[in-house]
Design an enzyme around this catalytic site. Structure first.
Site, PDB file in Angstrom:
ATOM      1  N   LYS A 202       0.802  -1.229   0.000  1.00 49.51           N
ATOM      2  CA  LYS A 202       0.000   0.000   0.000  1.00 49.51           C
ATOM      3  C   LYS A 202       0.836   1.281   0.000  1.00 49.51           C
ATOM      4  CE  LYS A 202      -3.297  -2.615   2.780  1.00 49.51           C
ATOM      5  NZ  LYS A 202      -3.997  -2.742   4.055  1.00 49.51           N
ATOM      6  N   ASP A 237      -8.005  -6.728  10.754  1.00 46.28           N
ATOM      7  CA  ASP A 237      -9.389  -6.252  10.765  1.00 46.28           C
ATOM      8  C   ASP A 237     -10.420  -7.369  10.845  1.00 46.28           C
ATOM      9  OD1 ASP A 237      -8.818  -7.157   8.237  1.00 46.28           O
ATOM     10  OD2 ASP A 237      -9.657  -5.442   7.175  1.00 46.28           O
TER      11      ASP A 237
END
Length: 503
Positions: A202, A237
């Protein structure tokens, strides 16, 4: 007189002949254009039919996929590297029960922004009394700087946030503040509060952080800020979503992310994990982070468009399941289909729109908007085609075909996701130690599930069909903010002040 009449007759006849000739050419050209148009339309329909065939996911195939998922789960639990599913030990052996009290913090780092939040928990009766959150952008130079700069920046912003606590948030006397840390990058975890960074993604590139314990780095940075805070848990997550779901419903045993990416986590009996060599946790259970995006099976319906997308990706041959399901890729699969239709059937006219050759020009939300268009003339589809790929004028037939492509790709994704969830539920249902009549609830987070009605309805229907009567009753429940609130809740359930937490 006769000569004049003859000349007139000849002239009229000639004019009529010319007129007939011209009208004949016009008629011929019209017929040819119609035939040519029908030919192009027929070719577009052929591509559509072939797409439908190669994407087909009949019930038998979905059940085979579910069974293949179960096999891979067993293999991944038995041996490190024994399966394409990593089946990672999260070291989370106690999920929140709702009894938790006190002030806890969450830190969510997963991209160019990170989020800090705090929650005041009031036990069974009051639950979440209050919460506050703040999102902070990470300067580009810090994303490619040093580990000290990154974690120093994060700790500095966290300290500023803690300083704004206010009277409505209270730490119990004599207690240290505790934090749940959601770190959405590949880590090799060795305990509930430690993990070494494997690689950055990312847009991050900080060499001296690779191989380092990210919790130790954050703790050192907080110490430099004079911030007395303990990192109680390092999670991802999906595990956070499981925690958030369990906090409100004790029957939640599985969590699934269906958004930009996809993953699953679930509660496993520790005795069912042969690769676990340490002491069994007191609760007897362990949350497993499946990393199921890497699932692969010969039963997956893979098309030429999927193969091309995979070859062009940054990780060819990896994350095949994710590339068929997640929101990050669905738009580009649709784009590739439309590109072939434009090249071989002139779907958008004589010229192929140049934007249609640009990867990821269509996003998941674009596909959803077109798919849900109920206007008589498919006006939303027309607007999206104009906005995204520069098609100024599109026919109604073209728009209908675009919607059909969106439908085929979206429904396939939902069916494959259903097969994966069915596999997890079947694995749990076949566990001899499981309660036979125990209802299982699956907490699901992610924009694909939350905002795409066609996807969600198809997922629920397909899951019911695949499972049949094989396993106990199940429910799908929307979950939100697993990466934030879930981290704080896991910090609470793994607080150093707890005598014992139980799953």
């Amino acid at each position: 007189m006769e000569k004049t009449m003859m000349k007139t007759t000849i002239a009229v006849a000639a004019a009529t002949a010319v007129a007939v000739s011209v009208s004949g050419v016009i008629w011929y050209q019209k017929v040819n254009r119609k035939r040519e148009g029908n030919g192009k339309l027929a070719r577009a329909e052929e591509i559509l039919v072939e797409l439908q065939r190669t994407c087909a996911s009949p019930l038998e195939r979905l059940r085979q996929l579910a069974d293949a998922m179960v096999v891979e789960m067993h293999a991944g639990l038995a041996l490190e590297g024994g399966s394409r599913l990593k089946m990672l030990l999260s070291y989370v052996d106690s999920l929140p029960t709702g009894d938790e009290e006190g002030l806890f913090y969450g830190l969510d780092l997963g991209g160019t922004n990170f989020r800090v939040l705090r929650v005041q928990l009031g036990g069974k009766e009051k639950r979440i009394v209050d919460r506050e959150a703040k999102e902070i952008s990470i300067p580009p130079h810090i994303m490619v700087g040093s580990s000290g700069e990154l974690f120093g920046f994060i700790a500095s912003e966290l300290a500023k946030f803690v300083a704004t606590e206010g009277d409505k948030f209270q730490v119990f006397d004599g207690r240290q503040r505790e934090l749940g840390f959601t770190f959405s990058f590949p880590v090799r975890q060795s305990s509930i509060a430690s993990g070494t960074l494997i690689k950055w993604t990312k847009g991050f590139s900080i060499e001296d952080a690779v191989g380092a314990d990210v919790v130790a780095e954050l703790t050192a940075a907080m110490d430099k800020q004079g911030l007395d805070m303990r990192v109680a848990a390092l999670i991802n997550d999906t595990v956070g979503t499981l925690a958030g779901g369990r906090y409100y419903d004790e029957d939640v045993t599985v969590a699934v992310i269906l958004g930009t990416g996809t993953n699953a986590a679930y509660v496993e009996r520790a005795s069912n994990i042969p690769k676990w060599h340490g002491l069994l946790p007191k609760s007897g259970e362990m949350v497993i982070n499946m990393e199921w995006g890497n699932f692969k099976s010969s039963h997956l319906p893979i098309t030429e468009f999927d193969r091309a997308l995979d070859e062009d990706s940054l990780n060819p041959g990896e994350q095949i399941y994710e590339k068929l399901i997640s929101g990050m890729y669905l738009g580009d699969i649709v784009r590739r289909v439309l590109l072939k239709m434009a090249e071989e059937a002139e779907l958008f006219g004589d010229t192929v729109p140049s934007k249609l050759r640009a990867p990821f020009i269509l996003r998941s939300h674009d596909i959803s908007s077109m798919h849900h268009d109920i206007s008589p003339d498919l006006e939303v589809v027309a607007a999206k085609l104009k906005e995204n790929i520069g098609v100024i004028d599109s026919s109604f037939e073209t728009r209908k075909m675009v919607v059909q492509v969106c439908d085929i790709i979206t429904r396939r994704a939902a069916q494959l996701a259903a097969a994966g969830i069915a596999g997890v539920l079947k694995k749990l249902g076949k566990d001899p130690s499981s309660k036979s009549n125990h209802k299982r609830v699956v907490a699901i987070d992610g924009a694909l599930f939350e905002h795409n009605t066609v996807f969600r309805n198809c997922l629920e229907r397909s899951l019911t069909q695949v499972l049949g009567e094989e396993v106990c009753p199940f429910t799908l429940k929307r979950a939100n903010d697993g990466s934030g609130i879930g981290a704080a809740l896991i910090a609470a359930s793994h607080s150093q002040y707890n005598s014992l937490g139980e799953l």
